[in-house]
Write a protein that holds these residues in place. Structure first.
Motif, PDB file in Angstrom:
ATOM      1  N   MET A   1      43.574  74.117  27.535  1.00  0.00           N
ATOM      2  CA  MET A   1      43.139  74.289  26.180  1.00  0.00           C
ATOM      3  C   MET A   1      43.712  73.215  25.260  1.00  0.00           C
ATOM      4  O   MET A   1      43.808  73.385  24.072  1.00  0.00           O
ATOM      5  CB  MET A   1      43.526  75.676  25.677  1.00  0.00           C
ATOM      6  N   ARG A   2      44.071  72.112  25.886  1.00  0.00           N
ATOM      7  CA  ARG A   2      44.539  70.970  25.092  1.00  0.00           C
ATOM      8  C   ARG A   2      43.359  70.366  24.348  1.00  0.00           C
ATOM      9  O   ARG A   2      42.224  70.395  24.812  1.00  0.00           O
ATOM     10  CB  ARG A   2      45.142  69.907  26.007  1.00  0.00           C
ATOM     11  N   THR A   3      43.628  69.798  23.202  1.00  0.00           N
ATOM     12  CA  THR A   3      42.597  69.075  22.463  1.00  0.00           C
ATOM     13  C   THR A   3      42.826  67.583  22.670  1.00  0.00           C
ATOM     14  O   THR A   3      43.744  67.180  23.382  1.00  0.00           O
ATOM     15  CB  THR A   3      42.668  69.401  20.955  1.00  0.00           C
ATOM     16  N   ASN A   4      42.031  66.769  22.019  1.00  0.00           N
ATOM     17  CA  ASN A   4      42.237  65.325  22.133  1.00  0.00           C
ATOM     18  C   ASN A   4      43.389  64.852  21.254  1.00  0.00           C
ATOM     19  O   ASN A   4      43.710  63.671  21.232  1.00  0.00           O
ATOM     20  CB  ASN A   4      40.949  64.564  21.799  1.00  0.00           C
ATOM     21  N   ILE A   5      44.030  65.769  20.528  1.00  0.00           N
ATOM     22  CA  ILE A   5      45.197  65.453  19.704  1.00  0.00           C
ATOM     23  C   ILE A   5      46.433  66.022  20.397  1.00  0.00           C
ATOM     24  O   ILE A   5      46.521  67.244  20.587  1.00  0.00           O
ATOM     25  CB  ILE A   5      45.053  66.051  18.290  1.00  0.00           C
ATOM     26  N   PRO A   6      47.373  65.179  20.804  1.00  0.00           N
ATOM     27  CA  PRO A   6      48.567  65.668  21.501  1.00  0.00           C
ATOM     28  C   PRO A   6      49.298  66.736  20.684  1.00  0.00           C
ATOM     29  O   PRO A   6      49.511  66.579  19.482  1.00  0.00           O
ATOM     30  CB  PRO A   6      49.433  64.415  21.665  1.00  0.00           C
ATOM     31  N   GLY A   7      49.644  67.842  21.340  1.00  0.00           N
ATOM     32  CA  GLY A   7      50.382  68.910  20.680  1.00  0.00           C
ATOM     33  C   GLY A   7      49.517  69.927  19.957  1.00  0.00           C
ATOM     34  O   GLY A   7      50.023  70.901  19.429  1.00  0.00           O
ATOM     35  N   ILE A   8      48.204  69.729  19.958  1.00  0.00           N
ATOM     36  CA  ILE A   8      47.282  70.683  19.333  1.00  0.00           C
ATOM     37  C   ILE A   8      46.490  71.371  20.443  1.00  0.00           C
ATOM     38  O   ILE A   8      45.895  70.713  21.293  1.00  0.00           O
ATOM     39  CB  ILE A   8      46.305  69.988  18.354  1.00  0.00           C
ATOM     40  N   PHE A   9      46.484  72.699  20.411  1.00  0.00           N
ATOM     41  CA  PHE A   9      45.827  73.494  21.435  1.00  0.00           C
ATOM     42  C   PHE A   9      44.874  74.479  20.768  1.00  0.00           C
ATOM     43  O   PHE A   9      45.066  74.834  19.618  1.00  0.00           O
ATOM     44  CB  PHE A   9      46.874  74.239  22.277  1.00  0.00           C
ATOM     45  N   GLY A  10      43.847  74.894  21.486  1.00  0.00           N
ATOM     46  CA  GLY A  10      42.864  75.790  20.889  1.00  0.00           C
ATOM     47  C   GLY A  10      42.442  76.890  21.840  1.00  0.00           C
ATOM     48  O   GLY A  10      42.685  76.838  23.037  1.00  0.00           O
ATOM     49  N   ALA A  11      41.772  77.902  21.260  1.00  0.00           N
ATOM     50  CA  ALA A  11      41.265  79.029  22.043  1.00  0.00           C
ATOM     51  C   ALA A  11      40.059  79.626  21.331  1.00  0.00           C
ATOM     52  O   ALA A  11      39.870  79.420  20.134  1.00  0.00           O
ATOM     53  CB  ALA A  11      42.352  80.084  22.208  1.00  0.00           C
ATOM     54  N   GLY A  12      39.253  80.355  22.080  1.00  0.00           N
ATOM     55  CA  GLY A  12      38.113  81.051  21.483  1.00  0.00           C
ATOM     56  C   GLY A  12      37.018  80.107  21.036  1.00  0.00           C
ATOM     57  O   GLY A  12      36.704  79.132  21.720  1.00  0.00           O
ATOM     58  N   ASP A  13      36.429  80.396  19.879  1.00  0.00           N
ATOM     59  CA  ASP A  13      35.312  79.610  19.367  1.00  0.00           C
ATOM     60  C   ASP A  13      35.697  78.175  19.000  1.00  0.00           C
ATOM     61  O   ASP A  13      34.844  77.328  18.818  1.00  0.00           O
ATOM     62  CB  ASP A  13      34.705  80.279  18.134  1.00  0.00           C
ATOM     63  N   PHE A  14      36.977  77.920  18.898  1.00  0.00           N
ATOM     64  CA  PHE A  14      37.481  76.606  18.508  1.00  0.00           C
ATOM     65  C   PHE A  14      37.275  75.558  19.602  1.00  0.00           C
ATOM     66  O   PHE A  14      37.254  74.372  19.335  1.00  0.00           O
ATOM     67  CB  PHE A  14      38.976  76.738  18.169  1.00  0.00           C
ATOM     68  N   ILE A  15      37.122  76.006  20.849  1.00  0.00           N
ATOM     69  CA  ILE A  15      37.037  75.073  21.975  1.00  0.00           C
ATOM     70  C   ILE A  15      35.741  75.258  22.756  1.00  0.00           C
ATOM     71  O   ILE A  15      35.078  76.274  22.641  1.00  0.00           O
ATOM     72  CB  ILE A  15      38.230  75.245  22.930  1.00  0.00           C
ATOM     73  N   THR A  16      35.425  74.264  23.554  1.00  0.00           N
ATOM     74  CA  THR A  16      34.259  74.365  24.428  1.00  0.00           C
ATOM     75  C   THR A  16      34.519  73.572  25.706  1.00  0.00           C
ATOM     76  O   THR A  16      35.252  72.584  25.694  1.00  0.00           O
ATOM     77  CB  THR A  16      32.972  73.869  23.722  1.00  0.00           C
ATOM     78  N   TYR A  17      33.975  74.059  26.797  1.00  0.00           N
ATOM     79  CA  TYR A  17      34.051  73.378  28.090  1.00  0.00           C
ATOM     80  C   TYR A  17      32.931  73.933  28.958  1.00  0.00           C
ATOM     81  O   TYR A  17      32.333  74.968  28.633  1.00  0.00           O
ATOM     82  CB  TYR A  17      35.434  73.541  28.746  1.00  0.00           C
ATOM     83  N   GLY A  18      32.628  73.278  30.040  1.00  0.00           N
ATOM     84  CA  GLY A  18      31.463  73.590  30.851  1.00  0.00           C
ATOM     85  C   GLY A  18      31.354  75.016  31.354  1.00  0.00           C
ATOM     86  O   GLY A  18      30.280  75.600  31.333  1.00  0.00           O
ATOM     87  N   SER A  19      32.443  75.615  31.789  1.00  0.00           N
ATOM     88  CA  SER A  19      32.377  76.960  32.368  1.00  0.00           C
ATOM     89  C   SER A  19      32.826  78.043  31.382  1.00  0.00           C
ATOM     90  O   SER A  19      33.150  79.153  31.785  1.00  0.00           O
ATOM     91  CB  SER A  19      33.259  77.023  33.621  1.00  0.00           C
ATOM     92  N   LYS A  20      32.808  77.734  30.098  1.00  0.00           N
ATOM     93  CA  LYS A  20      33.288  78.666  29.081  1.00  0.00           C
ATOM     94  C   LYS A  20      32.481  79.963  29.087  1.00  0.00           C
ATOM     95  O   LYS A  20      31.262  79.958  29.141  1.00  0.00           O
ATOM     96  CB  LYS A  20      33.197  78.043  27.693  1.00  0.00           C
ATOM     97  N   VAL A  21      33.201  81.083  29.018  1.00  0.00           N
ATOM     98  CA  VAL A  21      32.588  82.405  28.906  1.00  0.00           C
ATOM     99  C   VAL A  21      32.618  82.770  27.427  1.00  0.00           C
ATOM    100  O   VAL A  21      33.681  82.898  26.837  1.00  0.00           O
ATOM    101  CB  VAL A  21      33.367  83.452  29.740  1.00  0.00           C
ATOM    102  N   ARG A  22      31.471  82.931  26.821  1.00  0.00           N
ATOM    103  CA  ARG A  22      31.395  83.209  25.380  1.00  0.00           C
ATOM    104  C   ARG A  22      31.410  84.715  25.109  1.00  0.00           C
ATOM    105  O   ARG A  22      30.473  85.289  24.572  1.00  0.00           O
ATOM    106  CB  ARG A  22      30.162  82.557  24.789  1.00  0.00           C
ATOM    107  N   LEU A  23      32.498  85.329  25.539  1.00  0.00           N
ATOM    108  CA  LEU A  23      32.759  86.742  25.300  1.00  0.00           C
ATOM    109  C   LEU A  23      34.191  86.867  24.796  1.00  0.00           C
ATOM    110  O   LEU A  23      35.015  85.973  25.016  1.00  0.00           O
ATOM    111  CB  LEU A  23      32.614  87.556  26.593  1.00  0.00           C
ATOM    112  N   ILE A  24      34.514  87.995  24.157  1.00  0.00           N
ATOM    113  CA  ILE A  24      35.876  88.185  23.666  1.00  0.00           C
ATOM    114  C   ILE A  24      36.886  88.108  24.814  1.00  0.00           C
ATOM    115  O   ILE A  24      37.982  87.583  24.655  1.00  0.00           O
ATOM    116  CB  ILE A  24      36.022  89.496  22.861  1.00  0.00           C
ATOM    117  N   ALA A  25      36.496  88.594  25.989  1.00  0.00           N
ATOM    118  CA  ALA A  25      37.391  88.517  27.149  1.00  0.00           C
ATOM    119  C   ALA A  25      37.693  87.061  27.500  1.00  0.00           C
ATOM    120  O   ALA A  25      38.812  86.725  27.903  1.00  0.00           O
ATOM    121  CB  ALA A  25      36.775  89.230  28.346  1.00  0.00           C
ATOM    122  N   GLY A  26      36.719  86.178  27.344  1.00  0.00           N
ATOM    123  CA  GLY A  26      36.936  84.755  27.590  1.00  0.00           C
ATOM    124  C   GLY A  26      37.905  84.160  26.594  1.00  0.00           C
ATOM    125  O   GLY A  26      38.725  83.297  26.930  1.00  0.00           O
TER     126      GLY A  26
END
Length: 67
Positions: A1-26
């Motif tokens: 869940m790293r971003t392209n900015i060192p030291g910044i991390f994300g979760a939920g709707d803030f991030i995206t990736y190929g196998s992302k599960v778009r549910l609250i459990a994800g």
């Protein structure tokens, strides 16, 4: 869940990736991965494996008394 900015991390709707599960459990899974990524960013020697307190050896005896 790293971003392209060192030291910044994300979760939920803030991030995206190929196998992302778009549910609250994800999003919960994303959060666990983000926290563990932040931990290893701050402490490079830390374990890559996230854990829960109930599996921590320090709580073993206490957990036995609760069961």
């Amino acid at each position: 869940m790293r971003t392209n900015i060192p030291g910044i991390f994300g979760a939920g709707d803030f991030i995206t990736y190929g196998s992302k599960v778009r549910l609250i459990a994800g999003a919960f899974n994303d959060a666990v991965l983000a926290v563990n990524s932040a931990k290893t960013y701050l402490e490079p020697d830390a374990s890559d494996m996230a854990g829960v307190s109930s599996h921590n050896a320090r709580f073993y005896e206490k957990n036995k008394t609760l069961l």
